[in-house]
Design a protein around this motif. Structure first.
Motif, PDB file in Angstrom:
ATOM      1  N   LEU A  24       5.396   7.978  28.226  1.00 46.22           N
ATOM      2  CA  LEU A  24       6.099   8.060  29.538  1.00 46.22           C
ATOM      3  C   LEU A  24       5.293   8.498  30.561  1.00 46.22           C
ATOM      4  CD1 LEU A  24       7.236  11.383  29.888  1.00 46.22           C
ATOM      5  CD2 LEU A  24       8.648  10.703  28.170  1.00 46.22           C
ATOM      6  N   THR A  25       5.554   8.414  31.649  1.00 47.49           N
ATOM      7  CA  THR A  25       4.847   8.659  32.707  1.00 47.49           C
ATOM      8  C   THR A  25       5.884   9.501  33.535  1.00 47.49           C
ATOM      9  OG1 THR A  25       3.582   6.680  33.014  1.00 47.49           O
ATOM     10  CG2 THR A  25       3.589   7.979  34.957  1.00 47.49           C
ATOM     11  N   LEU A  26       5.168  10.701  34.099  1.00 45.23           N
ATOM     12  CA  LEU A  26       5.699  11.875  34.946  1.00 45.23           C
ATOM     13  C   LEU A  26       4.864  11.626  36.195  1.00 45.23           C
ATOM     14  CD1 LEU A  26       5.373  14.999  32.626  1.00 45.23           C
ATOM     15  CD2 LEU A  26       7.448  13.439  33.071  1.00 45.23           C
ATOM     16  N   ASN A  27       5.831  11.657  37.232  1.00 46.16           N
ATOM     17  CA  ASN A  27       5.546  11.834  38.717  1.00 46.16           C
ATOM     18  C   ASN A  27       5.293  13.432  38.931  1.00 46.16           C
ATOM     19  OD1 ASN A  27       5.705   9.345  39.704  1.00 46.16           O
ATOM     20  ND2 ASN A  27       7.728   9.368  39.663  1.00 46.16           N
ATOM     21  N   PHE A  57      -4.816  11.245  39.365  1.00 46.49           N
ATOM     22  CA  PHE A  57      -4.835  12.318  40.507  1.00 46.49           C
ATOM     23  C   PHE A  57      -4.409  11.662  41.715  1.00 46.49           C
ATOM     24  CE2 PHE A  57      -7.093  14.342  44.250  1.00 46.49           C
ATOM     25  CZ  PHE A  57      -6.237  15.642  44.209  1.00 46.49           C
ATOM     26  N   GLU A  58      -5.180  10.459  41.733  1.00 45.50           N
ATOM     27  CA  GLU A  58      -4.739   9.611  42.975  1.00 45.50           C
ATOM     28  C   GLU A  58      -3.218   9.293  43.169  1.00 45.50           C
ATOM     29  OE1 GLU A  58      -5.762   5.107  44.819  1.00 45.50           O
ATOM     30  OE2 GLU A  58      -7.267   6.091  43.383  1.00 45.50           O
ATOM     31  N   HIS A  59      -2.690   9.009  42.181  1.00 42.18           N
ATOM     32  CA  HIS A  59      -1.257   8.295  42.045  1.00 42.18           C
ATOM     33  C   HIS A  59      -0.247   9.719  41.615  1.00 42.18           C
ATOM     34  CE1 HIS A  59      -3.266   4.544  41.604  1.00 42.18           C
ATOM     35  NE2 HIS A  59      -2.469   4.151  42.615  1.00 42.18           N
ATOM     36  N   LYS A  60      -0.888  10.792  41.539  1.00 42.57           N
ATOM     37  CA  LYS A  60      -0.057  12.052  41.306  1.00 42.57           C
ATOM     38  C   LYS A  60       0.869  11.739  40.102  1.00 42.57           C
ATOM     39  CE  LYS A  60      -1.655  13.738  45.137  1.00 42.57           C
ATOM     40  NZ  LYS A  60      -3.202  13.714  45.093  1.00 42.57           N
ATOM     41  N   THR A  61       0.383  11.106  38.887  1.00 46.66           N
ATOM     42  CA  THR A  61       1.147  10.852  37.749  1.00 46.66           C
ATOM     43  C   THR A  61       0.305  11.612  36.525  1.00 46.66           C
ATOM     44  OG1 THR A  61       0.034   8.903  37.274  1.00 46.66           O
ATOM     45  CG2 THR A  61       2.022   8.876  38.572  1.00 46.66           C
ATOM     46  N   ALA A  62       1.186  11.770  35.346  1.00 42.71           N
ATOM     47  CA  ALA A  62       0.823  12.127  34.264  1.00 42.71           C
ATOM     48  C   ALA A  62       1.396  11.239  33.067  1.00 42.71           C
ATOM     49  CB  ALA A  62       0.975  13.545  33.789  1.00 42.71           C
ATOM     50  N   MET A  75      11.148  19.431  27.708  1.00 42.40           N
ATOM     51  CA  MET A  75       9.907  20.277  27.564  1.00 42.40           C
ATOM     52  C   MET A  75       8.740  19.849  28.427  1.00 42.40           C
ATOM     53  SD  MET A  75      10.566  19.932  23.425  1.00 42.40           S
ATOM     54  CE  MET A  75       9.266  21.157  22.858  1.00 42.40           C
ATOM     55  N   LEU A  76       8.596  18.620  28.657  1.00 48.74           N
ATOM     56  CA  LEU A  76       7.508  18.249  29.283  1.00 48.74           C
ATOM     57  C   LEU A  76       7.654  18.762  30.741  1.00 48.74           C
ATOM     58  CD1 LEU A  76       6.711  14.509  28.003  1.00 48.74           C
ATOM     59  CD2 LEU A  76       5.787  16.636  27.236  1.00 48.74           C
ATOM     60  N   THR A  77       8.623  18.586  31.545  1.00 48.75           N
ATOM     61  CA  THR A  77       8.767  18.973  33.023  1.00 48.75           C
ATOM     62  C   THR A  77       8.932  20.544  33.059  1.00 48.75           C
ATOM     63  OG1 THR A  77      11.335  18.710  32.862  1.00 48.75           O
ATOM     64  CG2 THR A  77      10.082  16.721  33.449  1.00 48.75           C
ATOM     65  N   LYS A  78       9.179  21.183  32.088  1.00 47.70           N
ATOM     66  CA  LYS A  78       9.334  22.584  31.974  1.00 47.70           C
ATOM     67  C   LYS A  78       7.835  23.082  31.940  1.00 47.70           C
ATOM     68  CE  LYS A  78      10.612  27.028  29.669  1.00 47.70           C
ATOM     69  NZ  LYS A  78      10.016  27.594  30.398  1.00 47.70           N
ATOM     70  N   SER A  87       7.742  18.260  37.924  1.00 47.42           N
ATOM     71  CA  SER A  87       7.779  16.803  37.498  1.00 47.42           C
ATOM     72  C   SER A  87       9.007  16.020  37.384  1.00 47.42           C
ATOM     73  CB  SER A  87       6.692  16.770  36.551  1.00 47.42           C
ATOM     74  OG  SER A  87       7.138  17.030  35.237  1.00 47.42           O
ATOM     75  N   THR A  88       8.895  14.986  37.264  1.00 49.75           N
ATOM     76  CA  THR A  88      10.189  14.238  36.998  1.00 49.75           C
ATOM     77  C   THR A  88       9.712  12.727  36.196  1.00 49.75           C
ATOM     78  OG1 THR A  88      10.116  12.772  38.841  1.00 49.75           O
ATOM     79  CG2 THR A  88      11.592  14.720  38.861  1.00 49.75           C
ATOM     80  N   VAL A  89      10.470  12.248  35.491  1.00 50.66           N
ATOM     81  CA  VAL A  89       9.995  10.841  34.764  1.00 50.66           C
ATOM     82  C   VAL A  89       9.925   9.767  35.881  1.00 50.66           C
ATOM     83  CG1 VAL A  89      10.683   9.321  33.023  1.00 50.66           C
ATOM     84  CG2 VAL A  89      11.146  11.797  32.415  1.00 50.66           C
ATOM     85  N   ARG A  90       8.966   8.942  35.765  1.00 52.01           N
ATOM     86  CA  ARG A  90       8.713   7.919  36.507  1.00 52.01           C
ATOM     87  C   ARG A  90       9.955   6.749  35.666  1.00 52.01           C
ATOM     88  NH1 ARG A  90       3.382   5.362  38.675  1.00 52.01           N
ATOM     89  NH2 ARG A  90       3.763   6.511  40.582  1.00 52.01           N
ATOM     90  N   LYS A  91      10.544   6.017  36.866  1.00 49.76           N
ATOM     91  CA  LYS A  91      11.580   5.242  36.236  1.00 49.76           C
ATOM     92  C   LYS A  91      10.852   3.709  36.589  1.00 49.76           C
ATOM     93  CE  LYS A  91      15.143   8.134  36.476  1.00 49.76           C
ATOM     94  NZ  LYS A  91      16.515   8.217  36.182  1.00 49.76           N
TER      95      LYS A  91
END
Length: 91
Positions: A24-27, A57-62, A75-78, A87-91
């Motif tokens: 998954l991708t996080l913003n 880094f450029e798109h600010k995602t993980a 757990m990831l966002t915490k 962070s939030t999950v990218r949809k």
């Protein structure tokens, strides 16, 4: 010595007892400098069940690969929020 078919199949598969894998991708907020991605990556890698983390880094995602039997989105966002990067999950 005979080795059972089950044992051989388990050894060859390597993932017979692994959990469900998900990507998954996080913003990620607040990444403003070159050190920020390092901090975010380290925070996510500390979450049990996370096997791989890639930061953009450029798109600010993980992008995170995780075992859903051991880790979840909360757990990831915490982990990122505790490190100073909500962070939030990218949809």
């Amino acid at each position: 010595m005979r080795i059972s078919t089950f044992v051989v199949s388990v050894l060859l598969s390597g993932s017979a007892f692994a959990g469900t894998s998900e990507m998954l991708t996080l913003n990620v907020q607040n990444m403003t400098c070159a050190a920020c991605p390092i901090t975010v990556k380290k925070a996510l890698e500390q979450v049990p069940g996370v096997s791989e983390v890639k930061i953009d880094f450029e798109h600010k995602t993980a992008t995170v690969h995780l075992d859903t039997d051991k880790a979840n989105v909360a757990m990831l966002t915490k982990a990122t929020a505790d490190a100073g990067f909500p962070s939030t999950v990218r949809k």
